[in-house]
Design a protein around this motif. Structure first.
Motif, mmCIF file in Angstrom:
data_model
loop_
_atom_site.group_PDB
_atom_site.id
_atom_site.type_symbol
_atom_site.label_atom_id
_atom_site.label_comp_id
_atom_site.label_asym_id
_atom_site.label_seq_id
_atom_site.Cartn_x
_atom_site.Cartn_y
_atom_site.Cartn_z
ATOM 1 N N MET A 60 0.852 -1.180 0.000
ATOM 2 C CA MET A 60 0.000 0.000 0.000
ATOM 3 C C MET A 60 0.887 1.230 0.000
ATOM 4 N N GLY A 61 0.692 2.102 -0.968
ATOM 5 C CA GLY A 61 1.494 3.308 -1.060
ATOM 6 C C GLY A 61 0.779 4.501 -0.447
ATOM 7 N N PHE A 62 1.540 5.362 0.237
ATOM 8 C CA PHE A 62 1.002 6.591 0.808
ATOM 9 C C PHE A 62 1.539 7.749 -0.021
ATOM 10 N N GLY A 63 0.703 8.274 -0.926
ATOM 11 C CA GLY A 63 1.134 9.341 -1.810
ATOM 12 C C GLY A 63 1.268 10.668 -1.084
ATOM 13 N N LEU A 64 1.874 11.636 -1.773
ATOM 14 C CA LEU A 64 2.009 12.972 -1.215
ATOM 15 C C LEU A 64 0.649 13.660 -1.181
ATOM 16 N N ALA A 65 0.538 14.695 -0.341
ATOM 17 C CA ALA A 65 -0.732 15.405 -0.198
ATOM 18 C C ALA A 65 -1.184 16.024 -1.512
ATOM 19 N N GLY A 66 -0.238 16.355 -2.383
ATOM 20 C CA GLY A 66 -0.590 16.956 -3.660
ATOM 21 C C GLY A 66 -1.073 15.970 -4.698
ATOM 22 N N GLY A 67 -1.129 14.687 -4.362
ATOM 23 C CA GLY A 67 -1.570 13.682 -5.314
ATOM 24 C C GLY A 67 -0.456 12.709 -5.638
ATOM 25 N N SER A 68 -0.811 11.604 -6.245
ATOM 26 C CA SER A 68 0.145 10.547 -6.548
ATOM 27 C C SER A 68 0.532 10.594 -8.017
ATOM 28 N N GLY A 69 1.430 9.684 -8.394
ATOM 29 C CA GLY A 69 1.832 9.588 -9.785
ATOM 30 C C GLY A 69 0.694 9.181 -10.701
ATOM 31 N N MET A 70 -0.375 8.617 -10.131
ATOM 32 C CA MET A 70 -1.543 8.232 -10.920
ATOM 33 C C MET A 70 -2.556 9.369 -11.014
ATOM 34 N N GLY A 71 -2.253 10.509 -10.354
ATOM 35 C CA GLY A 71 -3.176 11.635 -10.387
ATOM 36 C C GLY A 71 -4.351 11.491 -9.448
ATOM 37 N N MET A 72 -4.215 10.647 -8.425
ATOM 38 C CA MET A 72 -5.290 10.409 -7.462
ATOM 39 C C MET A 72 -4.919 10.995 -6.109
ATOM 40 N N PRO A 73 -5.915 11.304 -5.265
ATOM 41 C CA PRO A 73 -5.608 11.735 -3.901
ATOM 42 C C PRO A 73 -4.980 10.585 -3.121
ATOM 43 N N PRO A 74 -4.211 10.885 -2.068
ATOM 44 C CA PRO A 74 -3.662 9.820 -1.221
ATOM 45 C C PRO A 74 -4.783 8.992 -0.597
ATOM 46 N N ILE A 75 -4.463 7.752 -0.234
ATOM 47 C CA ILE A 75 -5.463 6.839 0.311
ATOM 48 C C ILE A 75 -6.097 7.392 1.582
ATOM 49 N N VAL A 76 -5.318 8.085 2.425
ATOM 50 C CA VAL A 76 -5.905 8.608 3.664
ATOM 51 C C VAL A 76 -6.921 9.706 3.367
ATOM 52 N N ASP A 77 -6.702 10.496 2.306
ATOM 53 C CA ASP A 77 -7.683 11.511 1.929
ATOM 54 C C ASP A 77 -8.979 10.857 1.454
ATOM 55 N N LEU A 78 -8.855 9.776 0.681
ATOM 56 C CA LEU A 78 -10.042 9.073 0.200
ATOM 57 C C LEU A 78 -10.832 8.468 1.358
ATOM 58 N N LEU A 79 -10.122 7.868 2.319
ATOM 59 C CA LEU A 79 -10.804 7.255 3.456
ATOM 60 C C LEU A 79 -11.481 8.305 4.327
#
Length: 201
Positions: free
Chosen positions: A82-101
């Protein structure tokens, strides 16, 4: 709306069969390729599926899923990563998982805390808590605020450095943390402090 709760993931040294899940890529999205240290590469797409977090909490959320991975990664015993992306978004252009949850109401807020297990005691009790901290493991007096130098580097003050009960460095230093670092760099003078305390056998 599901009741908000802290989401705790216990990190176990688990080895077993990998489970395969088939979910179609989200229409209108494109696959992306990534490269990491050690010649590790993967290709991923965005999928959407119902994820059950236990306790009656499930949500239909989007996430990136790998479709191709290099052999060195495919041979690992872990079920997945499970990757934790940066607050500005991930390489896939999605919000981080914690923001989605947090936006789905599964956790109360975005803070994430981690406990790393100590290999020496064999307790195998590492964990990741999303939405807050585990009060049984968190020591408020130990909390410090670190300075962000850029999105992936932090500056910390090091009062002393010790290994076990032996103080190796007794004067303050500035340390720099990299999110993906797998090694320590130090000055020659600090290396001498270490070798003086732990001479080669």
């Amino acid at each position: 709306m599901f009741p908000m709760r802290l989401l705790t993931i216990v990190l176990l040294n688990f080895k077993g069969r990998k489970n395969g899940v088939t979910a179609p890529a989200v229409r209108g999205t494109r696959p992306a390729g990534f490269g990491y240290e050690g010649s590790v590469t993967l290709k991923a797409v965005i999928v959407r599926d119902v994820v059950d977090f236990g306790g009656g909490g499930a949500s239909n959320i989007p996430f990136a899923a790998a479709t191709e991975v290099s052999a060195i990664l495919a041979g690992r015993p872990e079920e997945g990563a499970m990757g934790f992306g940066l607050a500005g978004g991930s390489g896939m252009g999605m919000p981080p998982i914690v923001d989605l949850l947090a936006s789905s109401g599964l956790i109360p807020s975005q803070p994430t805390s981690r406990k790393l297990a100590r290999g020496s005691d064999g307790r195998n009790d590492g964990e990741v808590v999303m939405g807050g901290v585990n009060p049984a493991e968190f020591i408020p007096q130990s909390m410090v605020t670190v300075r962000n130098l850029d999105p992936i580097h932090w500056q910390v003050k090091v009062a002393v450095a010790s290994i076990g009960n032996v103080h190796v460095i007794n004067t303050s230093r500035l340390g720099y943390i990299d999110t993906g670092a797998s090694y320590f760099l130090m000055s020659f003078a600090d290396v001498l402090c270490y070798t003086h305390s732990f001479p080669a056998q």
